[in-house]
Write an enzyme that holds these catalytic residues in place. Structure first.
Site, PDB file in Angstrom:
ATOM      1  N   ALA A  78      -1.803 -10.774  13.787  1.00 51.10           N
ATOM      2  CA  ALA A  78      -1.298 -12.119  14.100  1.00 51.10           C
ATOM      3  C   ALA A  78      -0.509 -12.721  12.942  1.00 51.10           C
ATOM      4  CB  ALA A  78      -2.457 -13.043  14.468  1.00 51.10           C
TER       5      ALA A  78
ATOM      6  N   HIS B   8       5.859   0.712  -4.822  1.00 50.08           N
ATOM      7  CA  HIS B   8       6.541  -0.392  -4.128  1.00 50.08           C
ATOM      8  C   HIS B   8       6.279  -1.659  -4.939  1.00 50.08           C
ATOM      9  CE1 HIS B   8       8.081  -3.185  -1.269  1.00 50.08           C
ATOM     10  NE2 HIS B   8       6.900  -3.730  -1.063  1.00 50.08           N
TER      11      HIS B   8
END
Length: 328
Positions: free
Chosen positions: A14, A190
Site C-alpha cells: 500500500a 545501490h
C-alpha cells in the site's frame, strides 16, 4: 492454451512504490501479456496500512484486468509468500530523523530476517526474489542468509534504477536515444557509491566513451548526478522516487523472467568471486538473462579508475554487511 496463473508477492503493497507497481504487474507489463497473475499483497498489521491496502485492492478490482486471476491481502509473510513464484520486497524501514545508519540496518535486519525465513518455509523452491527496499543490497543479503534451503542465486537487489538513471544522463549528454544504448552497467551498492560504467557502452555500434570523451564530466558530473539522483528527487518533490523505482523493478523482473535478448542489464546478485568481489556479497554486476537465469558478463577489463570506484562501493557494502552479521 491459456497459461496457469503465477503467484506474485509484493510487500509494502500500500506504499508509494507499491501503488506505482501493482497496476503494471496486473496489466501484464512484468511477466507478459499472456501470463495470468495472482497478487499476494503484504502490509504491516496496522489498521491504517491494512485499510489503505483494501483501497488499493478495490482499485485493482475496478481496473478489470483480464490477467488478474486473484488478489489476496495479508499481514503475515507466511501467508503472503505461500507458493509464491515471484517476490518483490518493497517494504522497508525508512531512515527517520536522528536515526543512525546502524539503527536503520538493525531495523531492516529484523524485517528481512523474518521475510527470508518465511520465503524459506513456504515459497516455491524456484522463487525469484527482488529486494527494492533500502539498503537493498544488504537487505537482499539478510533475506538470502535467512533462507538456507533456497538457492542463493534466487535473491537479487535492484540496481536497475541506477542503470536507467545512467542511461538517461548519457542520452541527454550526447543526444542519443536512450533505448539505443547498449552495454552499460552499474557496479556495486545501490547507494551514492555505485559506479555507473559506460566504458563498454555503444550506440548503434559506436563507442559512447569515444563520443563523450570527457573524463572530468564522468567523474565530476555524471557519477555524482546518478549517485545522488534519489536525494535530488526528494529535494524537488518532497517524496522519494516511487514511479521510477517501480518502473525499474518491472524492468528487472521482466528481463529475469523473460530474458534480456542478449543485452546487458544490471542486477545486484550474490558474487561467486567474479571481479575479485568476495563470494556471497550482493553486488551490482553486468548480466545477461535467458530462460529465467542470469549470467554475469565476465572478462571485462577493469582500469585503475574503475577499480578505485569498485573498491569504494565494495568497502561500503562490507561495512553494511559487518554491521548486520551479529543479527543473523
Amino acid at each position: 492454451m491459456s497459461k496457469k496463473p503465477v503467484r506474485v508477492a509484493v510487500t509494502g503493497a500500500a506504499g508509494q512504490i507499491g501503488y506505482a507497481l501493482l497496476f503494471r504487474i496486473a496489466s501484464g507489463e512484468m511477466l507478459g501479456k499472456d501470463q495470468p497473475v495472482i497478487l499476494q499483497l503484504l502490509e504491516i498489521p496496522d489498521e491504517k496500512a491494512q485499510n489503505a491496502l483494501k483501497g488499493v485492492i478495490m482499485e485493482l478490482e475496478d481496473c478489470a484486468f483480464p490477467l488478474l486471476a486473484g488478489i489476496e491481502a495479508h499481514s503475515d509473510p507466511l501467508q503472503a509468500f505461500k507458493d509464491t513464484d515471484y517476490a518483490l520486497l518493497v517494504g522497508a524501514r525508512p531512515r527517520g530523523p536522528g536515526m543512525e545508519r546502524a539503527d536503520l540496518l538493525a531495523a531492516n535486519a529484523q524485517i528481512f530476517t523474518a521475510q527470508g525465513k518465511a520465503l524459506n518455509a513456504v515459497a516455491s523452491r524456484n522463487v525469484k526474489v527482488l529486494v527494492v527496499g533500502n539498503p537493498a543490497n544488504t537487505n537482499a543479503y539478510i533475506a538470502m542468509k535467512s533462507a538456507p534451503d533456497l538457492p542463493a542465486k534466487n535473491f537479487t537487489a535492484m540496481l536497475r534504477l541506477d542503470h536507467n538513471r545512467a542511461a538517461s544522463q548519457l542520452a541527454a549528454k550526447a543526444g542519443f536515444k536512450v533505448g539505443d544504448i547498449r552495454k552499460l552497467t552499474v557496479w556495486g551498492n545501490h547507494s551514492p557509491t555505485m559506479y555507473a560504467d559506460y566504458r563498454f557502452a555503444t550506440v548503434n555500434g559506436e563507442s559512447v566513451k569515444a563520443k563523450i570523451n570527457d573524463q572530468a564530466w564522468n567523474k565530476d558530473v555524471f557519477l555524482p548526478t546518478v549517485g545522488k539522483r534519489g536525494a535530488a528527487i526528494i529535494a524537488a518533490r518532497g517524496l522519494s522516487s516511487a514511479a521510477s523505482a517501480a518502473n525499474a523493478a518491472i524492468d528487472h523482473m521482466r528481463d529475469w523472467a523473460l530474458g534480456s535478448g542478449g543485452e546487458w542489464v544490471t542486477m545486484g546478485v550474490p558474487s561467486n568471486g567474479e571481479y575479485g568481489i568476495p563470494a556471497g556479497i550482493v553486488f551490482g554486476f553486468p548480466v545477461t538473462t535467458e530462460n529465467g537465469e542470469y549470467k554475469i558478463v565476465e572478462g571485462l577489463e577493469i582500469d585503475a579508475f574503475s577499480q578505485e570506484c569498485i573498491d569504494k562501493t565494495l568497502a561500503e557494502l562490507q561495512g553494511e554487511q559487518d554491521g548486520v552479521k551479529h543479527l543473523l
